[in-house]
Design an enzyme around this catalytic site. Structure first.
Site, mmCIF file in Angstrom:
data_model
loop_
_atom_site.group_PDB
_atom_site.id
_atom_site.type_symbol
_atom_site.label_atom_id
_atom_site.label_comp_id
_atom_site.label_asym_id
_atom_site.label_seq_id
_atom_site.Cartn_x
_atom_site.Cartn_y
_atom_site.Cartn_z
ATOM 1 N N HIS A 138 10.380 3.352 -0.196
ATOM 2 C CA HIS A 138 9.783 4.132 0.874
ATOM 3 C C HIS A 138 9.424 3.245 2.055
ATOM 4 O O HIS A 138 8.547 3.572 2.847
ATOM 5 C CB HIS A 138 8.525 4.849 0.384
ATOM 6 C CG HIS A 138 8.802 5.865 -0.661
ATOM 7 N ND1 HIS A 138 8.722 5.585 -2.001
ATOM 8 C CD2 HIS A 138 9.193 7.160 -0.576
ATOM 9 C CE1 HIS A 138 9.036 6.662 -2.693
ATOM 10 N NE2 HIS A 138 9.325 7.629 -1.859
ATOM 11 N N HIS A 169 2.482 8.725 7.088
ATOM 12 C CA HIS A 169 1.233 9.485 7.162
ATOM 13 C C HIS A 169 1.138 10.299 8.445
ATOM 14 O O HIS A 169 0.720 11.470 8.425
ATOM 15 C CB HIS A 169 0.033 8.542 7.042
ATOM 16 C CG HIS A 169 -1.286 9.260 6.947
ATOM 17 N ND1 HIS A 169 -1.652 9.990 5.851
ATOM 18 C CD2 HIS A 169 -2.306 9.380 7.834
ATOM 19 C CE1 HIS A 169 -2.848 10.517 6.045
ATOM 20 N NE2 HIS A 169 -3.265 10.167 7.243
ATOM 21 N N GLY A 170 1.522 9.710 9.554
ATOM 22 C CA GLY A 170 1.444 10.426 10.820
ATOM 23 C C GLY A 170 2.338 11.644 10.848
ATOM 24 O O GLY A 170 1.939 12.729 11.303
ATOM 25 N N ILE A 171 3.586 11.493 10.363
ATOM 26 C CA ILE A 171 4.524 12.616 10.339
ATOM 27 C C ILE A 171 3.999 13.732 9.448
ATOM 28 O O ILE A 171 4.003 14.914 9.815
ATOM 29 C CB ILE A 171 5.908 12.154 9.849
ATOM 30 C CG1 ILE A 171 6.552 11.208 10.862
ATOM 31 C CG2 ILE A 171 6.823 13.349 9.601
ATOM 32 C CD1 ILE A 171 7.873 10.636 10.404
ATOM 33 N N GLY A 197 -7.327 13.819 -6.542
ATOM 34 C CA GLY A 197 -6.712 12.529 -6.229
ATOM 35 C C GLY A 197 -7.128 11.400 -7.133
ATOM 36 O O GLY A 197 -6.567 10.304 -7.067
ATOM 37 N N ARG A 237 0.573 3.943 -3.025
ATOM 38 C CA ARG A 237 1.698 3.047 -2.759
ATOM 39 C C ARG A 237 1.253 1.713 -2.206
ATOM 40 O O ARG A 237 1.989 0.727 -2.282
ATOM 41 C CB ARG A 237 2.665 3.710 -1.775
ATOM 42 C CG ARG A 237 3.362 4.921 -2.357
ATOM 43 C CD ARG A 237 4.270 5.579 -1.342
ATOM 44 N NE ARG A 237 4.790 6.834 -1.867
ATOM 45 C CZ ARG A 237 5.428 7.726 -1.148
ATOM 46 N NH1 ARG A 237 5.637 7.515 0.133
ATOM 47 N NH2 ARG A 237 5.877 8.832 -1.691
ATOM 48 N N GLY A 241 -5.517 7.303 5.737
ATOM 49 C CA GLY A 241 -6.133 8.575 5.387
ATOM 50 C C GLY A 241 -7.579 8.655 5.831
ATOM 51 O O GLY A 241 -8.040 9.709 6.293
#
Length: 595
Positions: A219, A410-412, A495, A552, A567
C-alpha cells in the site's frame, strides 16, 4: 506515476467500470464489486469464496474472479478496504446456498468491514466465515504471525479455498484448507521506488539513488530498512534466504519439500527482469532441495507503479497440492482447462436487484420527526457541510501525513466519506428527517463510500451522535455530550484502540472528556464545543511524540516519530469546523433552542 485519470476520488469506480466492460464474458458488475458472469458458473449449493480489498493492486482482487478462483470480489477505494455494505452486497450476489468464505488481507479496515459483513450475513441465515491472509514475514515476528499483513500470498490462499469450493467441499472444509494454506505461505518483498496515487504529485515514499527498500508493504508503506541496490542474482539470494530462514511449523528442513512459488512484480518491474530473477530463484531452491510446483512469475498483486518484487513460497502438502494445480480461468489468471460452462440465463439469485440494493440509504424509510428535531437536523446538515469543506481543503495534507509511515490514502478516503455523508444528510433533510435519522443516513453513507478503517469509525461516530439526539426531543448540550461519549466508546470498541496507540482515539477521548466537563459545568453547547475542540487540537499535535501500536504504521513506528497521526489530525480539524456551524446556529434566533 499514475498519469491517466479524471477525478482522483472517482478513479477506483471508473477503473472497475472499465474492467467489467472489458471482461463481460467472465465477470459481471454488481454493487460493491464483481461476481462471476453466469449463474451456471457456480453450482447450486457450492461454497462461494468472496475476496476483496482496496483498489490499486490489480489483478488483485477483481482480476481473480472466475471458475476455479473467486466467486466474487468486493472492491474498495484506492488502498482502502471495501465497506461492510459493499462486501455484503457482493457476497449476496455471489452465494448459491452453500455458505460464504470471506477472504482478505490482514489490514485493520478489511478486518472491520469483512467482519461486519459476516455478522450481517450470518444474521440473515447465510453461513459465513472469514479468513485474513498473513503471509508477509517482514511485518511482524514469527511469534506474532496473526499481526502480519497479507501480500502476494493472497493468491495461494484464495486459490486453495476456491479450488476446494469448486470440488464441492462444505464450508467447514473450505475454511480448514484455506487456513492450512495461510499457515504454510510466506512472502517477502523489496522495492527501488515508491508508488504515486492518482492525482498526487509525489510518490508515497522515495528510496535514495543506489539503494533499495527491504520489507515494504503493498500500500505504499515504506520498507523497514535500506540496502544497496543488488544485482538480479543478489536480489534472488536475499528473497530466497529470507524465506528459507522461516519454515512452517513442524518442517525442520526445506530439503525434500514441494512448494508453489510466486515471483510477483509490484508494478513497474518488467516481465523480462522478473524472469532474470526467477532463473536464480529456481536454482537456489533446487540447491536447497525444494521442488517447485507450477511457479507463477508476473504481476499478481501490484501497487500502482511501484518498482519492486516479492517472492512467495507456498509449502504444499498432499491435500494442498491438487488445489494449487487445479484449473482456473479468471480475467488475469489461467491454469489448465476449466470445464465448459453451459449457456443459460442468470438466475434470480444472481440478479443485482434481488440481492443488493444499489442505494440502501436512499431507500430507507424516514420516520416522523418533531419540529424541534427537524430544526436541529438543519444545524446537523450545516455541520456536515462544514466537515466536507474542511476535509476537501486539507485532503492533500492529510495524505502527506498518512504517507510518512502508512499508505497515504487517508485524505482521499476522508474526502469521499465526508462528501457522501453531506449528500445523504441533505437528501434526508429534504424528506423531513429529524436530527437522529439525518445523522444515521450520513453515517451509513460515510462508511459505505469511504471504506477503510476511518470510514468504519466515522460511521460509528455519526451513528452514536444520531442515536443520542433522536427524532423527537429538542437536542441539548447534555444529549450531544452523551452522544460524543458513546462515539468514543464505540470507536475504541470497534477499532480496539486505546489512548497512546497513536490513532484517532488520542484526539477523540480528550475531546469527549473536555466536552463532558464543560457541559457539566453549565457551559452552552457552542462554548463547550469550542473548549473541547481546543483540547482535541492539542492532543492531535501531541501524537507526534507517540509510536504507533496499531494499523499499517506499526511496522514503521520509528519513521512516524515526529509526525502526528493523520486520523487524530483530521478529527481535530473536523470538530473545529463543526464549532463554526454550532456558533452560527446559536447566532440565529430560530435556532437558539437547537444549539
Amino acid at each position: 506515476m499514475t498519469r491517466l485519470f479524471n477525478n482522483p476520488a472517482a478513479f477506483a469506480d471508473e477503473a472497475l467500470e472499465g474492467f467489467a466492460a472489458a471482461h463481460r464474458r467472465l465477470v459481471r458488475r454488481v454493487p460493491g464489486g464483481v461476481v462471476r458472469a453466469t449463474a451456471t458458473a457456480t453450482a447450486p449449493g457450492q461454497v462461494a469464496v468472496v475476496v476483496g480489498g482496496g483498489s490499486g493492486h490489480y489483478p488483485a482482487f477483481s482480476g481473480l474472479v472466475g471458475q476455479g478462483l473467486a466467486h466474487g470480489a468486493a472492491v474498495g477505494n484506492v488502498f482502502a478496504s471495501p465497506s461492510a455494505q459493499q462486501v455484503h452486497q457482493v457476497a449476496r450476489a455471489a452465494q448459491s446456498g452453500g455458505g460464504v468464505l470471506l477472504a482478505f488481507g490482514n489490514y485493520a479496515g478489511d478486518v472491520l468491514h469483512f467482519g461486519q459483513a459476516a455478522e450481517r450475513l450470518t444474521a440473515e441465515g447465510v453461513p459465513c466465515a472469514t479468513l485474513a491472509v498473513t503471509d508477509d514475514v517482514s511485518s511482524a515476528a514469527a511469534g506474532e504471525s496473526e499481526k502480519r499483513r497479507g501480500v502476494a500470498g493472497d493468491l495461494a490462499v484464495f486459490k486453495t479455498a476456491a479450488a476446494a469450493a469448486e470440488a464441492g467441499l462444505p464450508l467447514a472444509e473450505v475454511v480448514r484448507l484455506a487456513r492450512l494454506a495461510n499457515a504454510r505461505t510466506r512472502s517477502f518483498g523489496i522495492a527501488f521506488s515508491g508508488c504515486t496515487l492518482p492525482g498526487a504529485d509525489a510518490p508515497l515514499f522515495t528510496v535514495p539513488a543506489g539503494r533499495m527498500a527491504v520489507g515494504l508493504g503493498i500500500h505504499g508503506e515504506p520498507g523497514l530498512a535500506e540496502r544497496p541496490v543488488p544485482s538480479a542474482d543478489e536480489a534472488a539470494e536475499l528473497l530466497v534466504s529470507t524465506l528459507l530462514h522461516e519454515l512452517p511449523e513442524g518442517m525442520e528442513s526445506p530439503r525434500g519439500q514441494r512448494a508453489g512459488v510466486i515471483l510477483n512484480g509490484l508494478g513497474s518491474v518488467k516481465y523480462e527482469e522478473l524472469f532474470v530473477v526467477y532463473r536464480q530463484v529456481a536454482r537456489l531452491l533446487a540447491e536447497a532441495g525444494v521442488e517447485t510446483v507450477d511457479p507463477e512469475v508476473g504481476e499478481l498483486v501490484t501497487s500502482f507503479d511501484m518498482a519492486g518484487v516479492s517472492l512467495t513460497l507456498f509449502w504444499l502438502t498432499d491435500e494442498l497440492e491438487p488445489l494449487w494445480t487445479a484449473p482456473a480461468e479468471a480475467p488475469a489468471y489461467r491454469k489448465g482447462t476449466v470445464a465448459p460452462v453451459a449457456a443459460g440465463e442468470p438466475s434470480a439469485a444472481a440478479e443485482p436487484s434481488a440481492t443488493a440494493d444499489p442505494d440502501p440509504v436512499e431507500n430507507t424509510a424516514v420516520p416522523e420527526a418533531s419540529e424541534p428535531s427537524r430544526a436541529a437536523a438543519r444545524t446537523a446538515l450545516a455541520a456536515l457541510g462544514a466537515i466536507e469543506a474542511t476535509v476537501r481543503a486539507h485532503a492533500d495534507e492529510l495524505g502527506r501525513i498518512d504517507a510518512v509511515a502508512g499508505d497515504g490514502d487517508h485524505g482521499i478516503g476522508m474526502r469521499r466519506g465526508s462528501e457522501a455523508a453531506h449528500a445523504a444528510g441533505r437528501r434526508a433533510l429534504e424528506r423531513g428527517a429529524g436530527a437522529g435519522t439525518l445523522l444515521h443516513h450520513a453515517a451509513d453513507a460515510w462508511a459505505d463510500r469511504a471504506g477503510g478503517t476511518s470510514g468504519a469509525l466515522w460511521g460509528v461516530i455519526l451513528r452514536a451522535l444520531g442515536t443520542a439526539l433522536g427524532d423527537t426531543e429538542r437536542p441539548d448540550a447534555h444529549a450531544v455530550s452523551v452522544g460524543v461519549d458513546a462515539a468514543a466508546d464505540g470507536v475504541m470498541r470497534l477499532g480496539k484502540a486505546e489512548t497512546g496507540d497513536k490513532t484517532m482515539v488520542d484526539a477523540l477521548v480528550p475531546f469527549a472528556d473536555a466536552l463532558s466537563d464543560a457541559v457539566g459545568g453549565g457551559a452552552p453547547l457552542a462554548a463547550a464545543w469550542d473548549t473541547a475542540a481546543t483540547a482535541a487540537d492539542a492532543a492531535a499535535a501531541a501524537t507526534a511524540g507517540l509510536l504507533p501500536r496499531l494499523g499499517r504504521a506499526r511496522p514503521h513506528a520509528e519513521k512516524s516519530l515526529g509526525t502526528p497521526d493523520a486520523g487524530a489530525v483530521s478529527l481535530a480539524l473536523i470538530v473545529r469546523a463543526v464549532h463554526g456551524a454550532l456558533a452560527g446556529a446559536t447566532a440565529k434566533p430560530t435556532a437558539e433552542s437547537t444549539a
